[in-house]
Design a protein around this motif. Structure first.
Motif, PDB file in Angstrom:
ATOM      1  N   ARG A  32       0.840  -1.209   0.000  1.00 56.00           N
ATOM      2  CA  ARG A  32       0.000   0.000   0.000  1.00 56.00           C
ATOM      3  C   ARG A  32       0.866   1.246   0.000  1.00 56.00           C
ATOM      4  N   ARG A  33       1.944   1.220   0.747  1.00 52.56           N
ATOM      5  CA  ARG A  33       2.847   2.366   0.794  1.00 52.56           C
ATOM      6  C   ARG A  33       3.480   2.599  -0.586  1.00 52.56           C
ATOM      7  N   ASN A  34       3.900   1.530  -1.240  1.00 59.88           N
ATOM      8  CA  ASN A  34       4.471   1.646  -2.583  1.00 59.88           C
ATOM      9  C   ASN A  34       3.446   2.153  -3.594  1.00 59.88           C
ATOM     10  N   GLN A  35       2.206   1.676  -3.491  1.00 62.29           N
ATOM     11  CA  GLN A  35       1.154   2.131  -4.397  1.00 62.29           C
ATOM     12  C   GLN A  35       0.901   3.627  -4.220  1.00 62.29           C
ATOM     13  N   LYS A  36       0.852   4.084  -2.981  1.00 66.78           N
ATOM     14  CA  LYS A  36       0.645   5.513  -2.720  1.00 66.78           C
ATOM     15  C   LYS A  36       1.806   6.326  -3.259  1.00 66.78           C
ATOM     16  N   SER A  37       3.002   5.832  -3.059  1.00 66.85           N
ATOM     17  CA  SER A  37       4.187   6.527  -3.559  1.00 66.85           C
ATOM     18  C   SER A  37       4.175   6.594  -5.084  1.00 66.85           C
ATOM     19  N   GLN A  38       3.847   5.497  -5.736  1.00 63.29           N
ATOM     20  CA  GLN A  38       3.775   5.469  -7.200  1.00 63.29           C
ATOM     21  C   GLN A  38       2.672   6.390  -7.708  1.00 63.29           C
ATOM     22  N   SER A  39       1.577   6.446  -6.985  1.00 66.42           N
ATOM     23  CA  SER A  39       0.475   7.327  -7.362  1.00 66.42           C
ATOM     24  C   SER A  39       0.900   8.794  -7.277  1.00 66.42           C
ATOM     25  N   ARG A  40       1.584   9.157  -6.189  1.00 65.37           N
ATOM     26  CA  ARG A  40       2.079  10.536  -6.042  1.00 65.37           C
ATOM     27  C   ARG A  40       3.086  10.867  -7.136  1.00 65.37           C
ATOM     28  N   GLU A  41       3.951   9.920  -7.461  1.00 64.79           N
ATOM     29  CA  GLU A  41       4.936  10.141  -8.518  1.00 64.79           C
ATOM     30  C   GLU A  41       4.263  10.321  -9.877  1.00 64.79           C
ATOM     31  N   LYS A  42       3.213   9.562 -10.142  1.00 59.52           N
ATOM     32  CA  LYS A  42       2.486   9.695 -11.413  1.00 59.52           C
ATOM     33  C   LYS A  42       1.787  11.046 -11.489  1.00 59.52           C
ATOM     34  N   ILE A  43       1.184  11.462 -10.385  1.00 56.16           N
ATOM     35  CA  ILE A  43       0.542  12.780 -10.346  1.00 56.16           C
ATOM     36  C   ILE A  43       1.576  13.873 -10.583  1.00 56.16           C
ATOM     37  N   ALA A  44       2.723  13.751  -9.955  1.00 54.46           N
ATOM     38  CA  ALA A  44       3.797  14.731 -10.150  1.00 54.46           C
ATOM     39  C   ALA A  44       4.258  14.744 -11.602  1.00 54.46           C
ATOM     40  N   GLU A  45       4.354  13.587 -12.203  1.00 56.81           N
ATOM     41  CA  GLU A  45       4.765  13.484 -13.612  1.00 56.81           C
ATOM     42  C   GLU A  45       3.741  14.174 -14.523  1.00 56.81           C
ATOM     43  N   LEU A  46       2.455  13.947 -14.260  1.00 52.48           N
ATOM     44  CA  LEU A  46       1.408  14.584 -15.047  1.00 52.48           C
ATOM     45  C   LEU A  46       1.414  16.099 -14.864  1.00 52.48           C
ATOM     46  N   ARG A  47       1.624  16.538 -13.634  1.00 54.35           N
ATOM     47  CA  ARG A  47       1.697  17.985 -13.383  1.00 54.35           C
ATOM     48  C   ARG A  47       2.899  18.601 -14.079  1.00 54.35           C
ATOM     49  N   GLN A  48       4.019  17.901 -14.088  1.00 50.52           N
ATOM     50  CA  GLN A  48       5.213  18.413 -14.760  1.00 50.52           C
ATOM     51  C   GLN A  48       4.961  18.556 -16.259  1.00 50.52           C
ATOM     52  N   ALA A  49       4.269  17.596 -16.839  1.00 54.10           N
ATOM     53  CA  ALA A  49       3.925  17.684 -18.265  1.00 54.10           C
ATOM     54  C   ALA A  49       2.985  18.865 -18.511  1.00 54.10           C
ATOM     55  N   TRP A  50       2.040  19.080 -17.603  1.00 44.18           N
ATOM     56  CA  TRP A  50       1.109  20.203 -17.714  1.00 44.18           C
ATOM     57  C   TRP A  50       1.865  21.528 -17.637  1.00 44.18           C
ATOM     58  N   ILE A  51       2.816  21.610 -16.717  1.00 47.73           N
ATOM     59  CA  ILE A  51       3.630  22.819 -16.580  1.00 47.73           C
ATOM     60  C   ILE A  51       4.379  23.098 -17.879  1.00 47.73           C
TER      61      ILE A  51
END
Length: 162
Positions: A32-51
């Motif tokens: 669960r901790r890894n899934q949350k971490s991967q989810s946060r990383e994916k969100i950050a990746e999407l935000r970086q692309a948006w930026i």
């Protein structure tokens, strides 16, 4: 015949069972901790692309606005050319693309939308005051966009810090 339980065997079996339960709990917790971490990383990746997309589209919008304004002042018939038509089309394309990237509920969207309208309304004017106005509006637009980009960058950092 009397059977006495083998307490050592029961104790070892119980310890193995308890160890299996604790191991399963640890695996679930780590997963669960890894899934949350991967989810946060994916969100950050999407935000970086948006930026990156917002930065690119805004810079295209502003540069085309300046190009059309300057060319229109240098050549009074510029607005009748195919080049002007192509540049106006690109200007409104980037305007639309930027607006579609933004959340309509946010206050910064209303500000960016208003500033982009001010920029586009001053592009085609031929008086010298409108070129100054275009410069002022474009600068304000860049500053407002920088604020939005900085907020998005801070959101990325806070997502990854969790």
């Amino acid at each position: 015949m009397s059977i006495t339980p083998d307490y050592h065997a029961l104790l070892v079996t119980g310890a193995i069972g308890l160890g299996s339960i604790l191991t399963s709990i640890a695996v679930v917790w780590i997963s669960r901790r890894n899934q949350k971490s991967q989810s946060r990383e994916k969100i950050a990746e999407l935000r970086q692309a948006w930026i990156a997309d917002l930065r690119e589209n805004m810079s295209q919008f502003i540069s085309i606005a300046y190009l059309v304004a300057v060319n229109g002042r240098q050549d009074k018939k510029y607005h009748l050319t195919d080049d002007a038509n192509k540049n106006y089309r690109a200007l409104f394309y980037y305007r639309s693309k930027i607006l579609l990237m933004l959340d309509t509920e946010k206050d910064y969207t209303k500000i960016l939308k208003s500033l982009m309208k001010d920029v586009t309304s001053n592009v085609g004017k031929e008086d010298t005051e409108s070129l100054k106005n275009l410069g002022s509006y474009a600068k304000a637009l860049e500053q407002q966009c920088q604020s939005v980009l900085e907020k998005a960058w801070n959101d990325i950092k806070s997502d990854l810090a969790k």
